[in-house]
Structure formats: C-alpha cells, structure tokens
Design a protein around this motif. Structure first.
Motif, PDB file in Angstrom:
ATOM      1  N   GLU A 156     -20.108   3.454   3.586  1.00  0.00           N
ATOM      2  CA  GLU A 156     -19.137   2.838   2.694  1.00  0.00           C
ATOM      3  C   GLU A 156     -19.449   3.190   1.242  1.00  0.00           C
ATOM      4  O   GLU A 156     -18.560   3.583   0.481  1.00  0.00           O
ATOM      5  CB  GLU A 156     -19.125   1.323   2.891  1.00  0.00           C
ATOM      6  CG  GLU A 156     -18.418   0.524   1.817  1.00  0.00           C
ATOM      7  CD  GLU A 156     -16.925   0.767   1.725  1.00  0.00           C
ATOM      8  OE1 GLU A 156     -16.332   0.367   0.699  1.00  0.00           O
ATOM      9  OE2 GLU A 156     -16.343   1.346   2.659  1.00  0.00           O
ATOM     10  N   GLU A 202      -6.401  -3.810  -1.708  1.00  0.00           N
ATOM     11  CA  GLU A 202      -5.356  -3.195  -0.888  1.00  0.00           C
ATOM     12  C   GLU A 202      -5.930  -2.074  -0.024  1.00  0.00           C
ATOM     13  O   GLU A 202      -5.576  -1.936   1.155  1.00  0.00           O
ATOM     14  CB  GLU A 202      -4.237  -2.633  -1.778  1.00  0.00           C
ATOM     15  CG  GLU A 202      -3.456  -3.682  -2.541  1.00  0.00           C
ATOM     16  CD  GLU A 202      -4.049  -3.964  -3.919  1.00  0.00           C
ATOM     17  OE1 GLU A 202      -3.337  -4.546  -4.746  1.00  0.00           O
ATOM     18  OE2 GLU A 202      -5.231  -3.597  -4.152  1.00  0.00           O
ATOM     19  N   CYS A 203      -6.804  -1.274  -0.606  1.00  0.00           N
ATOM     20  CA  CYS A 203      -7.415  -0.171   0.137  1.00  0.00           C
ATOM     21  C   CYS A 203      -8.429  -0.688   1.151  1.00  0.00           C
ATOM     22  O   CYS A 203      -8.500  -0.193   2.282  1.00  0.00           O
ATOM     23  CB  CYS A 203      -8.081   0.802  -0.831  1.00  0.00           C
ATOM     24  SG  CYS A 203      -6.931   1.637  -1.941  1.00  0.00           S
ATOM     25  N   MET A 260     -15.440   3.956  -3.876  1.00  0.00           N
ATOM     26  CA  MET A 260     -14.663   4.147  -5.102  1.00  0.00           C
ATOM     27  C   MET A 260     -13.221   3.699  -4.928  1.00  0.00           C
ATOM     28  O   MET A 260     -12.653   3.050  -5.806  1.00  0.00           O
ATOM     29  CB  MET A 260     -14.721   5.613  -5.535  1.00  0.00           C
ATOM     30  CG  MET A 260     -14.006   5.877  -6.858  1.00  0.00           C
ATOM     31  SD  MET A 260     -14.219   7.567  -7.459  1.00  0.00           S
ATOM     32  CE  MET A 260     -15.993   7.553  -7.794  1.00  0.00           C
ATOM     33  N   GLU A 261     -12.604   4.039  -3.787  1.00  0.00           N
ATOM     34  CA  GLU A 261     -11.228   3.592  -3.577  1.00  0.00           C
ATOM     35  C   GLU A 261     -11.156   2.170  -3.050  1.00  0.00           C
ATOM     36  O   GLU A 261     -10.192   1.447  -3.321  1.00  0.00           O
ATOM     37  CB  GLU A 261     -10.489   4.543  -2.631  1.00  0.00           C
ATOM     38  CG  GLU A 261     -11.077   4.684  -1.251  1.00  0.00           C
ATOM     39  CD  GLU A 261     -10.401   5.782  -0.443  1.00  0.00           C
ATOM     40  OE1 GLU A 261      -9.463   5.440   0.293  1.00  0.00           O
ATOM     41  OE2 GLU A 261     -10.819   6.939  -0.546  1.00  0.00           O
ATOM     42  N   ASN A 262     -12.186   1.744  -2.337  1.00  0.00           N
ATOM     43  CA  ASN A 262     -12.140   0.424  -1.707  1.00  0.00           C
ATOM     44  C   ASN A 262     -12.493  -0.718  -2.651  1.00  0.00           C
ATOM     45  O   ASN A 262     -12.543  -1.871  -2.225  1.00  0.00           O
ATOM     46  CB  ASN A 262     -13.052   0.386  -0.481  1.00  0.00           C
ATOM     47  CG  ASN A 262     -12.422   1.032   0.733  1.00  0.00           C
ATOM     48  OD1 ASN A 262     -11.220   1.269   0.756  1.00  0.00           O
ATOM     49  ND2 ASN A 262     -13.229   1.328   1.738  1.00  0.00           N
ATOM     50  N   HIS A 263     -12.716  -0.429  -3.930  1.00  0.00           N
ATOM     51  CA  HIS A 263     -12.883  -1.538  -4.862  1.00  0.00           C
ATOM     52  C   HIS A 263     -11.569  -2.301  -5.012  1.00  0.00           C
ATOM     53  O   HIS A 263     -11.567  -3.464  -5.405  1.00  0.00           O
ATOM     54  CB  HIS A 263     -13.382  -1.040  -6.225  1.00  0.00           C
ATOM     55  CG  HIS A 263     -12.329  -0.389  -7.065  1.00  0.00           C
ATOM     56  ND1 HIS A 263     -11.966   0.938  -6.929  1.00  0.00           N
ATOM     57  CD2 HIS A 263     -11.525  -0.883  -8.061  1.00  0.00           C
ATOM     58  CE1 HIS A 263     -11.014   1.238  -7.789  1.00  0.00           C
ATOM     59  NE2 HIS A 263     -10.725   0.163  -8.483  1.00  0.00           N
ATOM     60  N   ARG A 264     -10.460  -1.643  -4.641  1.00  0.00           N
ATOM     61  CA  ARG A 264      -9.175  -2.331  -4.633  1.00  0.00           C
ATOM     62  C   ARG A 264      -8.991  -2.998  -3.274  1.00  0.00           C
ATOM     63  O   ARG A 264      -9.141  -2.361  -2.229  1.00  0.00           O
ATOM     64  CB  ARG A 264      -8.044  -1.339  -4.906  1.00  0.00           C
ATOM     65  CG  ARG A 264      -8.099  -0.736  -6.302  1.00  0.00           C
ATOM     66  CD  ARG A 264      -6.989   0.246  -6.570  1.00  0.00           C
ATOM     67  NE  ARG A 264      -7.132   1.478  -5.795  1.00  0.00           N
ATOM     68  CZ  ARG A 264      -6.406   2.574  -6.001  1.00  0.00           C
ATOM     69  NH1 ARG A 264      -5.481   2.583  -6.944  1.00  0.00           N
ATOM     70  NH2 ARG A 264      -6.593   3.645  -5.263  1.00  0.00           N
ATOM     71  N   GLU A 278      -1.005   2.361  -6.065  1.00  0.00           N
ATOM     72  CA  GLU A 278      -0.923   3.116  -7.313  1.00  0.00           C
ATOM     73  C   GLU A 278       0.010   2.430  -8.318  1.00  0.00           C
ATOM     74  O   GLU A 278       1.022   1.843  -7.926  1.00  0.00           O
ATOM     75  CB  GLU A 278      -0.419   4.542  -7.039  1.00  0.00           C
ATOM     76  CG  GLU A 278      -1.514   5.542  -6.750  1.00  0.00           C
ATOM     77  CD  GLU A 278      -2.251   5.270  -5.442  1.00  0.00           C
ATOM     78  OE1 GLU A 278      -3.371   5.777  -5.299  1.00  0.00           O
ATOM     79  OE2 GLU A 278      -1.716   4.573  -4.578  1.00  0.00           O
ATOM     80  N   TRP A 321     -16.519   5.781   0.619  1.00  0.00           N
ATOM     81  CA  TRP A 321     -15.274   5.029   0.471  1.00  0.00           C
ATOM     82  C   TRP A 321     -15.251   4.018  -0.670  1.00  0.00           C
ATOM     83  O   TRP A 321     -14.175   3.535  -1.044  1.00  0.00           O
ATOM     84  CB  TRP A 321     -14.971   4.273   1.769  1.00  0.00           C
ATOM     85  CG  TRP A 321     -14.929   5.133   2.978  1.00  0.00           C
ATOM     86  CD1 TRP A 321     -15.820   5.129   4.012  1.00  0.00           C
ATOM     87  CD2 TRP A 321     -13.969   6.142   3.295  1.00  0.00           C
ATOM     88  NE1 TRP A 321     -15.476   6.066   4.954  1.00  0.00           N
ATOM     89  CE2 TRP A 321     -14.339   6.715   4.537  1.00  0.00           C
ATOM     90  CE3 TRP A 321     -12.828   6.622   2.659  1.00  0.00           C
ATOM     91  CZ2 TRP A 321     -13.613   7.731   5.146  1.00  0.00           C
ATOM     92  CZ3 TRP A 321     -12.107   7.635   3.252  1.00  0.00           C
ATOM     93  CH2 TRP A 321     -12.497   8.170   4.486  1.00  0.00           C
ATOM     94  N   PHE A 342       0.847  -1.192   0.000  1.00  0.00           N
ATOM     95  CA  PHE A 342       0.000   0.000   0.000  1.00  0.00           C
ATOM     96  C   PHE A 342       0.886   1.247   0.000  1.00  0.00           C
ATOM     97  O   PHE A 342       1.916   1.261   0.674  1.00  0.00           O
ATOM     98  CB  PHE A 342      -0.880  -0.033   1.263  1.00  0.00           C
ATOM     99  CG  PHE A 342      -1.922   1.047   1.318  1.00  0.00           C
ATOM    100  CD1 PHE A 342      -3.161   0.857   0.722  1.00  0.00           C
ATOM    101  CD2 PHE A 342      -1.664   2.245   1.957  1.00  0.00           C
ATOM    102  CE1 PHE A 342      -4.125   1.858   0.775  1.00  0.00           C
ATOM    103  CE2 PHE A 342      -2.610   3.239   2.011  1.00  0.00           C
ATOM    104  CZ  PHE A 342      -3.850   3.046   1.415  1.00  0.00           C
ATOM    105  N   PRO A 343       0.481   2.289  -0.742  1.00  0.00           N
ATOM    106  CA  PRO A 343      -0.678   2.414  -1.621  1.00  0.00           C
ATOM    107  C   PRO A 343      -0.498   1.610  -2.912  1.00  0.00           C
ATOM    108  O   PRO A 343       0.633   1.374  -3.350  1.00  0.00           O
ATOM    109  CB  PRO A 343      -0.747   3.913  -1.930  1.00  0.00           C
ATOM    110  CG  PRO A 343       0.156   4.581  -0.941  1.00  0.00           C
ATOM    111  CD  PRO A 343       1.206   3.574  -0.611  1.00  0.00           C
TER     112      PRO A 343
END
Length: 418
Positions: free
Chosen positions: A213, A225-226, A219-223, A26, A217, A23-24
């Motif tokens: 959620e 890792e997030c 949109m970013e938590n579809h990954r 990217e 959150w 993490f992150p």
C-alpha cells in the motif's frame, strides 16, 4: 435466490458506493482538461486497431460506466465532431459528470443514468465504446460485455479494462480483511474506509500488505474516494490471462490487441539472455502472454480493444500502397516542435534529425494541433502523400514504417477519403 434479484441487489450496492464516494474524484475545471490520452482520441484509436487513421466524418461514442465523467470530458473535447453519450448507475456520479462537462464547455455530450445491462434502451449503434474499469464490478461481466456488443456497429471498436488477479493479490487480501472486521456493517462504505485505514495503521512496518500500500497505492489512496473504490467495493472480479480470454471468446467480438502492448513484450523481461528469449518467443501468442503474466506480478490490470468485424486492416507492407498514403503527425504529442518530446504514451523520446524533419513536413502541409492539444480529426486533413514528402529528400520508406510503428505518425489511405 433468483438471479435477477441478486443482480439488482449487487447493482444497487455498487450504485450506493458511488453515490457515497463519486469516482473518479478529479476536480472540476472551467476549461478543457489538460493533455491527452490516445485511447480517448478517435484517430489514434482507429489507427491502433486498423493501422490507418479514419476517414473524416462524425463518430458516435458511448462511455459505458462513465462515473464522474473524467473520461467522457476528455473524449468530448478531443473529438469535438463526435456525438458522445455517457451512462452510469450512480445518480450522484452522473450529476457530477454533467456539471463537469458543462463547466469545461463540452457541448457534444449527453448523460443518462442507466445500467449497462439496459443499453438496449439506447437507440442505434456506436462506432466506439469506452468501458474502462467497469465490467469487473458487475455481477455478470459477460452479460454486460455481451450487452455492449449488441450496441457496437460493424467495424466498431470497444476499449476495455479489468483488474488482474496476480497483481492485485495484496489488495484482495485487504478487501477480505476489512469485510471480516466490518461484519454486519459491511455496506457502510464510510465505516469500511475507516476500518481499512485503522488496519493499515496498526500493521507492523514490515507487513507485506502495508508495504505494498505504501509503495504502490498510498499517493492516490489518500483520497477516501480512491481508498473506497480499491478496498471496500461490494463487487469485484479479478482476471487471469486465461479467464480474460474466456471472457473475450464468449463476447462474440474479435480481440484486436492489448492497448499497452509494450507491457506484453517478452524482451523487456528476458533480453539479458538472447537464447532464452528466442526460445520463449517461439511460444504461441497466448502462451507468450501467459509467460509475461507469470513473470511480472506488477501487472495489475488488462486493457485491450475488441472489434466487431468486418473492419479494415492496413499493414503498409506494399511499397506502392505506402507511397500513396497520406501521413500526418500524431497529435498526441507534447513538447512539439522539439526533438525531445513526450510521445503518445507520455514517454520522453528523442527524435532523430530526419524524424523531426519529416514531422515538420507533415505539419507544413496539414497543421493538426494548436499548442500541445490534439485538434478535431476533421480539421486540416493531409493532402500530401508519403511519396510527396519522400521526394523532399532524406527519408526512406523504412523510415516512414518505423515512425508509423512508433505511432509518431498516422497514415490514411486515399481510398478512405469521403
């Protein structure tokens, strides 16, 4: 249990999480990262903390808890004259960070797999330490912060970021729910992600945790890792304003200010009632912060600068001092040259004609960027003073002060020249 054994066990669990989910997350690029973050650019950091841009010269930077090197890469490219060191517990994160910077051509950075608790193993001190989203994951955040304080040079600054308890209330509840369902499998982070996603999918549509959620959150938590970093982390300490300042007071460093000061302005919450706003503004500084915290439960984190005294402070209240200052356009600006730009906080603003003209005059005597990217803080240093530019006509000292307050320009005292 012995504290050192417990600390090592927690640190090992944190390292295991980030070895599982670096993490992150990217992507790695074969070029410099796009855009900017003024908190990762030494001239704007120094200006925010002191009121003035720094003197030209090398700077030593520590990215403490660098993860996969996203922040380290930016710091390296935005400050090519700096000596940058990134450290992290996770072997896999360090490997990713090293490859990230190799591919993007960041040549002024090194990495070490090292705990913040063990920074005494690093030689020398640092002018600037970046430690974002890290110490709240340490078993003893104060010990970690005090360790970093020992490596901060006199006059140096450290930027920190920790979670806010009120704004993360729903996250905290879901963390505990996932841990309960996992039971003996807690510590299996892939299982934790699966359990968490199953819980969210199963909850009724009107459920508050599910709504939060989805709205804030997802949109970013579809990954994964997030999602794992947010909901299945083995160690997290969330702060209130009071516990934050307890931490700061015990650090041995001086509070400079929140690095998102606009969030802590009461007028954004109470401007509809000027009398009430006036009354609230009579509170002490900390009580004004406490009031903002209570009235805005959307605040999910605290971000701020600390300093090791002594360090200079420039207010530019004296006319003669301001007239002698050397101005430069803030390079953290996108869309320039135009009267409609993104400012240092990526907010769209419209420049007044005289502001646009002043910034053009600054560039005419010292161009400081190529395209939309900040240049080295040592490149093309300004030579014209505020008095020189005012003599061109159309500008006043009040105009200059307002532009400086809005971080459209940086000012440097001639006394800071080497």
């Amino acid at each position: 249990m012995d504290d050192s054994i417990n600390t090592q066990a927690v640190s090992d669990a944190v390292a295991s999480l980030y070895n599982t989910y670096p993490f992150p997350p990217e992507p790695l690029l074969d070029e410099a990262p796009p855009g900017y973050n003024w908190r990762w650019y030494w001239p704007t950091v120094h200006s925010f903390c002191t009121g003035a841009a720094p003197a030209p010269g090398p700077v030593r930077v520590l990215d403490a808890g660098c993860g996969t090197g996203v922040s380290t890469e930016y710091i390296s490219h935005l400050n090519p004259e700096a000596e940058v060191l990134g450290i992290d517990l996770s072997e896999r994160a360090i490997a990713t960070a090293t490859e990230r910077c190799r591919r993007s051509g960041a040549t002024n950075v090194q990495f070490r797999q090292l705990s913040i608790y063990d920074v005494d193993q690093i030689e020398g001190e640092f002018d600037w330490i970046n430690c974002v989203g890290v110490i709240h994951h340490m078993p003893d955040p104060l010990k970690g912060l005090q360790a970093l304080a020992t490596k901060l040079a006199p006059g140096g600054f450290i930027h920190l970021f920790v979670y806010a308890a009120i704004g993360r209330w729903e996250i905290s509840l879901m963390q505990r729910a996932i841990a309960l369902v996992q039971g003996s499998q807690r510590g299996d982070y892939r299982d934790g992600v699966q359990v968490g996603r199953q819980i969210f999918a199963s909850l009724p549509e009107g459920n508050r945790l599910k709504q939060r959620e989805r709205d804030r959150w997802a949109m970013e938590n579809h990954r994964d890792e997030c999602f794992a970093d947010m909901y299945v982390h083995p160690q997290e300490i969330d702060y209130t304003l009071d516990s934050l300042f307890d931490l700061i007071d015990a650090s041995g460093l001086e509070f400079v200010g929140f690095s998102n000061p606009q969030v802590w302005q009461l007028d954004r919450l109470l401007e509809a009632d000027p009398d009430l706003l006036t009354r609230a503004q009579q509170l002490s500084e900390k009580d004004r912060y406490r009031l903002v915290e209570l009235l805005d439960p959307e605040i999910t984190h605290f971000e701020w600068f600390l300093a090791r005294p002594p360090y200079p402070r420039f207010t530019w209240e004296d006319d003669a001092t301001l007239l002698a200052a050397l101005p430069m356009r803030n390079p953290c600006m996108e869309g320039w040259p135009s009267q409609s730009i993104f400012d240092h906080n990526y907010q769209i603003i419209s420049l007044e004609p005289k502001e646009f003209e002043f910034l053009q005059a600054c560039d005419a005597q010292a161009p400081i960027s190529e395209g939309d990217r900040p240049a080295s803080s040592n490149a093309n240093q300004p030579t014209a003073t505020v008095a020189d530019l005012i003599s061109l006509g159309g500008f006043t000292l009040q105009d200059v002060r307002q532009m400086h307050q809005r971080q459209l320009i940086l000012l440097r005292s001639p006394q800071q020249n080497p």
